[in-house]
Design a protein around this motif. Sequence first.
Motif, PDB file in Angstrom:
ATOM      1  N   GLU A  74       3.037  11.720   5.144  1.00 24.12           N
ATOM      2  CA  GLU A  74       1.611  11.969   4.963  1.00 24.12           C
ATOM      3  C   GLU A  74       1.465  12.979   3.827  1.00 24.12           C
ATOM      4  O   GLU A  74       2.105  14.023   3.836  1.00 24.12           O
ATOM      5  CB  GLU A  74       1.005  12.501   6.256  1.00 24.12           C
ATOM      6  CG  GLU A  74      -0.494  12.555   6.267  1.00 24.12           C
ATOM      7  CD  GLU A  74      -1.155  11.184   6.153  1.00 24.12           C
ATOM      8  OE1 GLU A  74      -2.244  11.128   5.587  1.00 24.12           O
ATOM      9  OE2 GLU A  74      -0.577  10.191   6.621  1.00 24.12           O
ATOM     10  N   PRO A  75       0.659  12.686   2.824  1.00 18.89           N
ATOM     11  CA  PRO A  75       0.525  13.605   1.678  1.00 18.89           C
ATOM     12  C   PRO A  75       0.003  14.980   2.094  1.00 18.89           C
ATOM     13  O   PRO A  75      -0.759  15.106   3.043  1.00 18.89           O
ATOM     14  CB  PRO A  75      -0.484  12.906   0.768  1.00 18.89           C
ATOM     15  CG  PRO A  75      -0.477  11.483   1.189  1.00 18.89           C
ATOM     16  CD  PRO A  75      -0.143  11.484   2.648  1.00 18.89           C
ATOM     17  N   ALA A 114       4.470   9.220  -2.315  1.00 22.53           N
ATOM     18  CA  ALA A 114       4.623  10.097  -1.156  1.00 22.53           C
ATOM     19  C   ALA A 114       5.412   9.360  -0.073  1.00 22.53           C
ATOM     20  O   ALA A 114       5.153   8.185   0.205  1.00 22.53           O
ATOM     21  CB  ALA A 114       3.249  10.512  -0.620  1.00 22.53           C
ATOM     22  N   TYR A 133       1.018  10.916  -5.216  1.00 22.02           N
ATOM     23  CA  TYR A 133       0.635  12.209  -5.782  1.00 22.02           C
ATOM     24  C   TYR A 133       0.377  11.952  -7.268  1.00 22.02           C
ATOM     25  O   TYR A 133       1.240  11.406  -7.953  1.00 22.02           O
ATOM     26  CB  TYR A 133       1.752  13.237  -5.632  1.00 22.02           C
ATOM     27  CG  TYR A 133       1.994  13.654  -4.205  1.00 22.02           C
ATOM     28  CD1 TYR A 133       1.096  14.489  -3.566  1.00 22.02           C
ATOM     29  CD2 TYR A 133       3.121  13.235  -3.519  1.00 22.02           C
ATOM     30  CE1 TYR A 133       1.310  14.893  -2.256  1.00 22.02           C
ATOM     31  CE2 TYR A 133       3.354  13.642  -2.213  1.00 22.02           C
ATOM     32  CZ  TYR A 133       2.438  14.469  -1.592  1.00 22.02           C
ATOM     33  OH  TYR A 133       2.655  14.866  -0.306  1.00 22.02           O
ATOM     34  N   ASP A 167       0.859  -1.182   0.000  1.00 16.97           N
ATOM     35  CA  ASP A 167       0.000   0.000   0.000  1.00 16.97           C
ATOM     36  C   ASP A 167       0.894   1.230   0.000  1.00 16.97           C
ATOM     37  O   ASP A 167       1.964   1.237   0.614  1.00 16.97           O
ATOM     38  CB  ASP A 167      -0.885   0.029   1.243  1.00 16.97           C
ATOM     39  CG  ASP A 167      -1.940  -1.062   1.229  1.00 16.97           C
ATOM     40  OD1 ASP A 167      -2.194  -1.636   0.150  1.00 16.97           O
ATOM     41  OD2 ASP A 167      -2.508  -1.328   2.296  1.00 16.97           O
ATOM     42  N   TYR A 196       8.627  13.245  -1.353  1.00 13.69           N
ATOM     43  CA  TYR A 196       8.232  12.181  -2.274  1.00 13.69           C
ATOM     44  C   TYR A 196       9.482  11.593  -2.924  1.00 13.69           C
ATOM     45  O   TYR A 196      10.549  12.205  -2.907  1.00 13.69           O
ATOM     46  CB  TYR A 196       7.265  12.707  -3.330  1.00 13.69           C
ATOM     47  CG  TYR A 196       7.851  13.772  -4.235  1.00 13.69           C
ATOM     48  CD1 TYR A 196       8.334  13.436  -5.495  1.00 13.69           C
ATOM     49  CD2 TYR A 196       7.945  15.092  -3.837  1.00 13.69           C
ATOM     50  CE1 TYR A 196       8.883  14.402  -6.329  1.00 13.69           C
ATOM     51  CE2 TYR A 196       8.486  16.066  -4.658  1.00 13.69           C
ATOM     52  CZ  TYR A 196       8.951  15.709  -5.900  1.00 13.69           C
ATOM     53  OH  TYR A 196       9.503  16.662  -6.718  1.00 13.69           O
ATOM     54  N   ASN A 241       0.787   5.841  -0.619  1.00 11.38           N
ATOM     55  CA  ASN A 241       0.124   7.087  -0.976  1.00 11.38           C
ATOM     56  C   ASN A 241       0.838   7.659  -2.186  1.00 11.38           C
ATOM     57  O   ASN A 241       2.079   7.615  -2.265  1.00 11.38           O
ATOM     58  CB  ASN A 241       0.185   8.091   0.175  1.00 11.38           C
ATOM     59  CG  ASN A 241      -0.685   7.664   1.330  1.00 11.38           C
ATOM     60  OD1 ASN A 241      -1.814   7.253   1.152  1.00 11.38           O
ATOM     61  ND2 ASN A 241      -0.148   7.751   2.528  1.00 11.38           N
TER      62      ASN A 241
END
Length: 101
Positions: free
Chosen positions: A97-98, A94, A37, A33, A68, A35
Amino acid sequence: MSPYIVHLLLPAEYQENPPKPTDDNVHILRSPDMNLYVRGYDGWLIAKSDRETAQSLASDLDSVGANYKKNFHFANTYSSPTHTHRHSEVMFVALDEPVCI
């Protein structure tokens, strides 16, 4: 020229127990998993549009101090090659935390 790797998302019913590839150049990769952009654009995924969109997104991320992975990005296209209207996007992973840009 940078290497290109093609990733295909398996349908949900095959994700837990994917079929064994019949070609030695095909590998099953489980991605963690993450995150991302993402910046989407209309048009074909070609080197010029990929590079320009990635540079634009990276510039915006840098302007807000986003953390990032800067050494690579993903590029996707979602439309069938037979469609004339195509949607593509670039993505950076990322590292924190974005942040919204």
